[in-house]
Design an enzyme around this catalytic site. Structure first.
Site, PDB file in Angstrom:
ATOM      1  N   TYR A 102     -85.913 -13.343 -31.743  1.00 17.97           N
ATOM      2  CA  TYR A 102     -84.475 -13.618 -31.871  1.00 17.97           C
ATOM      3  C   TYR A 102     -84.161 -15.087 -31.587  1.00 17.97           C
ATOM      4  CZ  TYR A 102     -79.809 -14.626 -30.620  1.00 17.97           C
ATOM      5  OH  TYR A 102     -78.619 -15.261 -30.573  1.00 17.97           O
ATOM      6  N   CYS A 131     -60.821  -3.793 -40.329  1.00 16.74           N
ATOM      7  CA  CYS A 131     -62.140  -4.381 -40.591  1.00 16.74           C
ATOM      8  C   CYS A 131     -62.263  -4.820 -42.053  1.00 16.74           C
ATOM      9  CB  CYS A 131     -63.226  -3.355 -40.263  1.00 16.74           C
ATOM     10  SG  CYS A 131     -64.890  -3.951 -40.646  1.00 16.74           S
ATOM     11  N   TRP A 164     -71.148 -24.295 -27.368  1.00 19.50           N
ATOM     12  CA  TRP A 164     -72.397 -24.485 -28.112  1.00 19.50           C
ATOM     13  C   TRP A 164     -72.183 -24.404 -29.625  1.00 19.50           C
ATOM     14  CZ3 TRP A 164     -71.712 -20.761 -24.275  1.00 19.50           C
ATOM     15  CH2 TRP A 164     -71.360 -19.491 -24.727  1.00 19.50           C
ATOM     16  N   ARG A 165     -70.929 -24.194 -30.018  1.00 22.16           N
ATOM     17  CA  ARG A 165     -70.654 -24.194 -31.455  1.00 22.16           C
ATOM     18  C   ARG A 165     -70.181 -25.556 -31.944  1.00 22.16           C
ATOM     19  NH1 ARG A 165     -67.986 -18.212 -31.899  1.00 22.16           N
ATOM     20  NH2 ARG A 165     -69.977 -17.125 -31.979  1.00 22.16           N
ATOM     21  N   ASP A 183     -80.097  -9.388 -33.140  1.00 26.92           N
ATOM     22  CA  ASP A 183     -79.817  -9.079 -31.731  1.00 26.92           C
ATOM     23  C   ASP A 183     -79.073  -7.748 -31.674  1.00 26.92           C
ATOM     24  OD1 ASP A 183     -77.335  -9.694 -32.715  1.00 26.92           O
ATOM     25  OD2 ASP A 183     -76.684 -10.745 -30.901  1.00 26.92           O
ATOM     26  N   CYS A 234     -68.235   0.595 -45.666  1.00 28.03           N
ATOM     27  CA  CYS A 234     -69.055   0.902 -44.485  1.00 28.03           C
ATOM     28  C   CYS A 234     -69.465   2.370 -44.519  1.00 28.03           C
ATOM     29  CB  CYS A 234     -68.269   0.587 -43.209  1.00 28.03           C
ATOM     30  SG  CYS A 234     -69.140   1.042 -41.689  1.00 28.03           S
ATOM     31  N   GLU A 279     -78.885 -20.135 -25.916  1.00 30.23           N
ATOM     32  CA  GLU A 279     -79.540 -18.903 -26.364  1.00 30.23           C
ATOM     33  C   GLU A 279     -80.289 -18.210 -25.230  1.00 30.23           C
ATOM     34  OE1 GLU A 279     -78.902 -17.395 -28.895  1.00 30.23           O
ATOM     35  OE2 GLU A 279     -77.912 -18.915 -30.107  1.00 30.23           O
TER      36      GLU A 279
END
Length: 349
Positions: free
Chosen positions: A116, A198, A20-21, A134, A204, A33
DNA sequence: AAGTCGGGGGC
DNA sequence: GCCCCAGACTT
């Protein structure tokens, strides 16, 4: 780089290649979705492929029967999604000439499409600046900004939606939305995220305060109800059986099952026999019965634990509203039932 | 605001 | 065993 640039840069280098991308087709985006609501990519992927193959356009889906749609959805759970999917497909096909609404506000009106999903379709298919929130987004934002507001409280829902709306890359909302979700799914994971690699680990808050494992905050746990199910697996000499449709509200609505007797405790063979002498399902039938599984088969749902016995009922001839055993596979059934059917070898009769 | 709705997987 | 998952809907 700021928050959004770090995320989209990370996304460019780390995104999974998912079907779906590779499209902006609203029908495909919408389908993906709905399938992915409360569902991990790994679990939903084969269903997406199957639906696209079986129903290439929204008209194909609209023209199918609900039973066919539920059958293809079988095993994915939350079956209201499939019923709403079908309802919306029919609406789009017949009322909107097959064209999906092209903005958040109108998408929100579709059955099965909430905040969403409307945001996701509007941004991904139509590049509208609509922030998705989400489970992934809640986790990423609560950790990065150190927000302790419960994500499922009224305040939390508003606060995180507002924050996401302020952070979204207005030049590329589709990419930003997918980036933050992908980041939550594969990097900022619920358990044991690898914060040492990360791209956000220098800023963060949760990492700085060693709060990663306590965020996000979520209210209350679900209370689990225990129920006792007795399925009547009827078999006659002509290889017929009974299935009934669950038409009432509750779990598995509009799916099929073997006739069910619910009890308040796990029944012994004697108690089961007594129950049947008073029950209408088998009245006027002379039958032998045996218990398939001595130990209750435990089937766990989010809110219910089902302790299940399968009783094999053998009789000479079932009434003519029975169905051929070999036709069972055409009916949508819960996993609990399909697992039994697979384990119980009807061919050995 | 709280309940309900599935099934699979991580730990 | 508990928690989470590209949430939505009902009460």
């Amino acid at each position: 780089m700021d928050f959004k640039n770090k995320l989209t840069y990370w996304y460019s280098n780390n995104k999974r290649d998912l079907p779906w991308r590779n499209t902006q087709n609203p029908y495909h985006i919408w389908l993906s979705e709905i399938i992915l609501q409360q569902t991990q990519v790994k679990q939903g992927l084969p269903y997406y492929d199957a639906f696209i193959k079986q129903y290439p356009t929204v008209f194909d889906l609209a023209n199918a029967s609900e039973e066919e749609v539920l059958k293809l959805w079988q095993g994915l759970g939350y079956y209201s999604r499939a019923r709403n999917l079908h309802t919306t497909a029919k609406h789009v096909a017949s009322e909107l000439n097959g064209h999906f609404p092209n903005n958040y506000k109108d998408l929100l009106k579709l059955k099965g499409v909430g905040d969403y999903t409307a945001s996701a379709i509007a941004s991904i298919a139509f590049n509208e600046v609509a922030a998705v929130v989400d489970g992934n987004v809640y986790r990423v934002l609560s950790r990065y900004f150190g927000i302790k507001t419960p994500i499922n409280s009224t305040d939390g829902i508003k606060e995180f939606k507002k924050l996401a709306s302020n952070l979204i890359d207005k030049e590329q909302p589709a990419k930003f939305n997918q980036a933050i979700m992908e980041f939550g799914a594969t990097q900022c994971k619920p358990k044991n995220p690898n914060c040492t690699v990360c791209p956000l680990n220098d800023s963060c808050i949760a990492l700085q305060k060693d709060m990663i494992e306590f965020l996000p905050v979520k209210l209350k746990k679900t209370k689990v109800k225990t129920r006792f199910f007795n399925f009547l697996v009827c078999i006659d000499n002509n290889k017929n059986t009974f299935l009934e449709k669950r038409t009432s509200k509750g779990i598995w609505q509009n799916l099929y099952q073997f006739p069910l007797l619910e009890s308040h405790k796990s029944l012994s063979s004697e108690e089961f026999h007594l129950l049947n002498t008073e029950d209408s399902v088998l009245n006027n039938l002379k039958f032998d019965y045996s218990l398939y599984n001595t130990e209750d088969k435990v089937h766990k749902l989010s809110h219910q634990h089902l302790y299940t016995k399968f009783w094999i009922i053998e009789t000479k001839e079932l009434p003519n509203n029975s169905i051929a055993i070999k036709e069972i596979k055409n009916y949508p059934v819960p996993v609990l039932i399909s697992s039994f059917i697979e384990a119980f070898n009807f061919n050995d009769l």
